[in-house]
Design a protein around this motif. Structure first.
Motif, PDB file in Angstrom:
ATOM      1  N   UNK A   1      -1.976  97.407   2.554  1.00 24.69           N
ATOM      2  CA  UNK A   1      -1.517  96.047   2.276  1.00 24.69           C
ATOM      3  C   UNK A   1      -0.145  95.813   2.911  1.00 24.69           C
ATOM      4  N   UNK A   2       0.770  96.786   2.729  1.00 24.77           N
ATOM      5  CA  UNK A   2       2.104  96.666   3.316  1.00 24.77           C
ATOM      6  C   UNK A   2       2.194  97.330   4.691  1.00 24.77           C
ATOM      7  N   UNK A   3       1.411  98.400   4.888  1.00 25.85           N
ATOM      8  CA  UNK A   3       1.512  99.163   6.120  1.00 25.85           C
ATOM      9  C   UNK A   3       1.095  98.388   7.352  1.00 25.85           C
ATOM     10  N   UNK A   4       0.032  97.584   7.250  1.00 22.41           N
ATOM     11  CA  UNK A   4      -0.383  96.770   8.392  1.00 22.41           C
ATOM     12  C   UNK A   4       0.659  95.706   8.697  1.00 22.41           C
ATOM     13  N   UNK A   5       1.243  95.109   7.653  1.00 20.84           N
ATOM     14  CA  UNK A   5       2.269  94.084   7.862  1.00 20.84           C
ATOM     15  C   UNK A   5       3.516  94.671   8.518  1.00 20.84           C
TER      16      UNK A   5
ATOM     17  N   UNK B   1       0.509  83.463  24.437  1.00 24.03           N
ATOM     18  CA  UNK B   1       0.632  82.785  25.727  1.00 24.03           C
ATOM     19  C   UNK B   1       0.479  83.752  26.894  1.00 24.03           C
ATOM     20  N   UNK B   2       0.681  85.050  26.624  1.00 18.13           N
ATOM     21  CA  UNK B   2       0.542  86.067  27.673  1.00 18.13           C
ATOM     22  C   UNK B   2      -0.804  86.795  27.586  1.00 18.13           C
ATOM     23  N   UNK B   3      -1.731  86.268  26.784  1.00 18.16           N
ATOM     24  CA  UNK B   3      -3.056  86.866  26.669  1.00 18.16           C
ATOM     25  C   UNK B   3      -3.207  87.824  25.515  1.00 18.16           C
ATOM     26  N   UNK B   4      -2.187  87.946  24.669  1.00 20.32           N
ATOM     27  CA  UNK B   4      -2.260  88.845  23.528  1.00 20.32           C
ATOM     28  C   UNK B   4      -2.739  88.133  22.278  1.00 20.32           C
ATOM     29  N   UNK B   5      -2.450  88.718  21.138  1.00 22.70           N
ATOM     30  CA  UNK B   5      -2.838  88.121  19.868  1.00 22.70           C
ATOM     31  C   UNK B   5      -4.151  88.669  19.335  1.00 22.70           C
ATOM     32  N   UNK B   6      -4.376  88.432  18.054  1.00 17.12           N
ATOM     33  CA  UNK B   6      -5.601  88.851  17.369  1.00 17.12           C
ATOM     34  C   UNK B   6      -6.593  87.696  17.414  1.00 17.12           C
ATOM     35  N   UNK B   7      -7.817  87.972  17.858  1.00 16.18           N
ATOM     36  CA  UNK B   7      -8.844  86.940  17.963  1.00 16.18           C
ATOM     37  C   UNK B   7      -9.570  86.850  16.620  1.00 16.18           C
ATOM     38  N   UNK B   8      -9.460  85.713  15.957  1.00 17.29           N
ATOM     39  CA  UNK B   8     -10.086  85.531  14.637  1.00 17.29           C
ATOM     40  C   UNK B   8     -11.172  84.462  14.729  1.00 17.29           C
ATOM     41  N   UNK B   9     -12.215  84.630  13.919  1.00 15.90           N
ATOM     42  CA  UNK B   9     -13.342  83.710  13.911  1.00 15.90           C
ATOM     43  C   UNK B   9     -13.584  83.230  12.490  1.00 15.90           C
ATOM     44  N   UNK B  10     -14.017  81.998  12.350  1.00 15.33           N
ATOM     45  CA  UNK B  10     -14.329  81.464  11.030  1.00 15.33           C
ATOM     46  C   UNK B  10     -14.784  80.025  11.145  1.00 15.33           C
ATOM     47  N   UNK B  11     -14.505  79.262  10.103  1.00 14.07           N
ATOM     48  CA  UNK B  11     -14.838  77.833  10.100  1.00 14.07           C
ATOM     49  C   UNK B  11     -13.624  77.064   9.600  1.00 14.07           C
ATOM     50  N   UNK B  12     -13.575  75.767   9.955  1.00 17.27           N
ATOM     51  CA  UNK B  12     -12.500  74.941   9.423  1.00 17.27           C
ATOM     52  C   UNK B  12     -12.907  74.383   8.057  1.00 17.27           C
TER      53      UNK B  12
ATOM     54  N   UNK C   1      -9.474  81.381  16.905  1.00 15.80           N
ATOM     55  CA  UNK C   1      -8.096  81.273  17.372  1.00 15.80           C
ATOM     56  C   UNK C   1      -7.595  82.646  17.789  1.00 15.80           C
ATOM     57  N   UNK C   2      -6.585  82.635  18.660  1.00 20.30           N
ATOM     58  CA  UNK C   2      -5.789  83.832  18.900  1.00 20.30           C
ATOM     59  C   UNK C   2      -4.492  83.660  18.118  1.00 20.30           C
ATOM     60  N   UNK C   3      -4.183  84.648  17.280  1.00 16.56           N
ATOM     61  CA  UNK C   3      -3.026  84.569  16.397  1.00 16.56           C
ATOM     62  C   UNK C   3      -2.067  85.700  16.747  1.00 16.56           C
ATOM     63  N   UNK C   4      -0.770  85.376  16.781  1.00 12.85           N
ATOM     64  CA  UNK C   4       0.233  86.407  17.025  1.00 12.85           C
ATOM     65  C   UNK C   4       0.027  87.562  16.037  1.00 12.85           C
ATOM     66  N   UNK C   5       0.116  88.794  16.527  1.00 14.43           N
ATOM     67  CA  UNK C   5      -0.176  89.961  15.692  1.00 14.43           C
ATOM     68  C   UNK C   5       0.702  89.993  14.441  1.00 14.43           C
ATOM     69  N   UNK C   6       1.974  89.708  14.601  1.00 15.66           N
ATOM     70  CA  UNK C   6       2.862  89.751  13.437  1.00 15.66           C
ATOM     71  C   UNK C   6       2.461  88.690  12.411  1.00 15.66           C
ATOM     72  N   UNK C   7       2.140  87.506  12.893  1.00 18.50           N
ATOM     73  CA  UNK C   7       1.703  86.435  11.989  1.00 18.50           C
ATOM     74  C   UNK C   7       0.414  86.828  11.281  1.00 18.50           C
TER      75      UNK C   7
END
Length: 344
Positions: free
Chosen positions: A198-202, A224-235, A243-249
């Motif tokens: 829970x804390x270690x990944x953050x 913007x440089x092609x990085x980030x975590x690719x997440x899938x779902x629904x609105x 979306x691609x989300x910044x890893x830290x976020x």
């Protein structure tokens, strides 16, 4: 605490004790055990400890005995056990109390104490792991406009108790002087919450926080440089989105945001080599001390030498520190020692 138990069973032996079966059905009631009950904080304290409550349990245990080899020089015995908890119902808690929660460690950083917890509720099975999970539409997680997850309170993640447990104990005697013991135990089913993850990944401590995404770039690189975590779902309307989300976020959203515990709910299933020992019975008469020491066995013993299989990859589920699971505990340990057993 008061425990009362009734048992009924049968034990059968065949082929001059080379094959056997023992089955036991048991019914147990635990009453007046120590329990913490929340109180109104205005009276000067937030909870009290009292002896109250009643939990009714029923289960079945099966043991199989097998002696596949019995010769002058080799004697091999196997003892295999299997146990199933059929019922673990909360009958009562305390006067006026229908439900209490067992919380994991809270922290000034984040919401661990609110994210996952065990519910003890009258009329329900003890050990239900609840907490904040993903909000879903038709089974798909709902994503906010920034790509982070929307949440839902008190999702039932399942029972913290395994469906069944057991083990296999092997004892092999060779040429009367050598003794080999090999003990394996296992557990199937059950859930636990990992506070370390829970804390270690953050905090970026785990390998999964530095892998490559489906573009072949590090998820730690800027979106913007092609990085980030690719997440899938629904609105919120149920339309598929990604979306691609910044890893830290992405990783910090769980302890620092809404406290979603769902990614860190793990399975308790494991198979473990619990103990391995190799012993040698010393020839006392040949050593000339048989009149003083009748028997002496020198053994090398390894405890917890091998976690053969674990559905949870970052922890040893057999070493859980609390009822709800892994509470930021130290890693499990292996031990090797020498034992000398003397008989006079």
């Amino acid at each position: 605490a008061v425990n009362s138990e009734k048992e009924i069973g049968v034990e059968l032996r065949f082929l001059k004790n080379r094959l056997g079966l023992s089955t036991t059905f048991w019914d147990r009631t635990n009453k007046d055990f120590p329990i913490n009950v929340n109180t109104y904080g205005g009276i000067g304290y937030s909870n009290i400890s009292t002896n109250a409550g009643e939990v009714k349990k029923t289960g079945v245990d099966v043991t199989v005995f097998l002696n596949p080899i019995r010769t002058k020089n080799v004697d091999w015995n196997i003892n295999a056990t299997w146990g199933r908890l059929l019922q673990n119902k909360v009958v009562s808690i305390a006067p006026g109390i229908e439900r209490v929660a067992i919380l994991p460690a809270a922290s000034p950083y984040g919401q661990a104490g609110l994210s996952a917890y065990i519910i003890s509720e009258v009329g329900q099975e003890w050990g239900q792991l609840r907490g904040i999970g993903f909000k879903r539409i038709n089974g798909q997680p709902v994503l906010k406009a920034d790509g982070t997850y929307d949440y839902q309170n008190e999702v039932n993640f399942g029972s913290t108790l395994p469906m069944y447990t057991g083990g296999v104990q092997n004892s092999l005697s060779l040429f009367k002087n050598f003794q080999l013991n090999l003990n394996i135990d296992y557990s199937f089913g059950g859930k636990f919450f990992s506070l370390s993850e829970f804390y270690g990944y953050a905090s970026g401590l785990y390998e999964a926080t530095a892998v490559l995404n489906d573009k072949g770039n590090s998820i730690r690189d800027a979106v913007d440089d092609g990085g980030g975590v690719h997440v899938f779902g629904v609105d919120a309307t149920g339309k598929a989105v990604d979306y691609y989300v910044e890893a830290r976020t992405y990783f910090e959203q769980f302890p620092n945001g809404d406290g979603i515990a769902e990614p860190y709910i793990k399975d308790l299933t494991f198979v473990k080599l619990r103990e391995l020992s190799i012993g040698y019975k010393l020839p006392m008469d040949r050593l000339g001390i048989g009149r003083y020491i009748k028997t002496a066995t020198l053994s090398v013993i390894a405890r917890n030498p091998w976690l053969i299989y674990s559905k949870a990859k970052n922890f040893d589920p057999s070493e859980m520190s609390t009822e709800f699971g892994e509470d930021g505990q130290l890693p499990g340990t292996k031990g090797i020692g020498v034992n000398l057993k003397l008989g006079f």
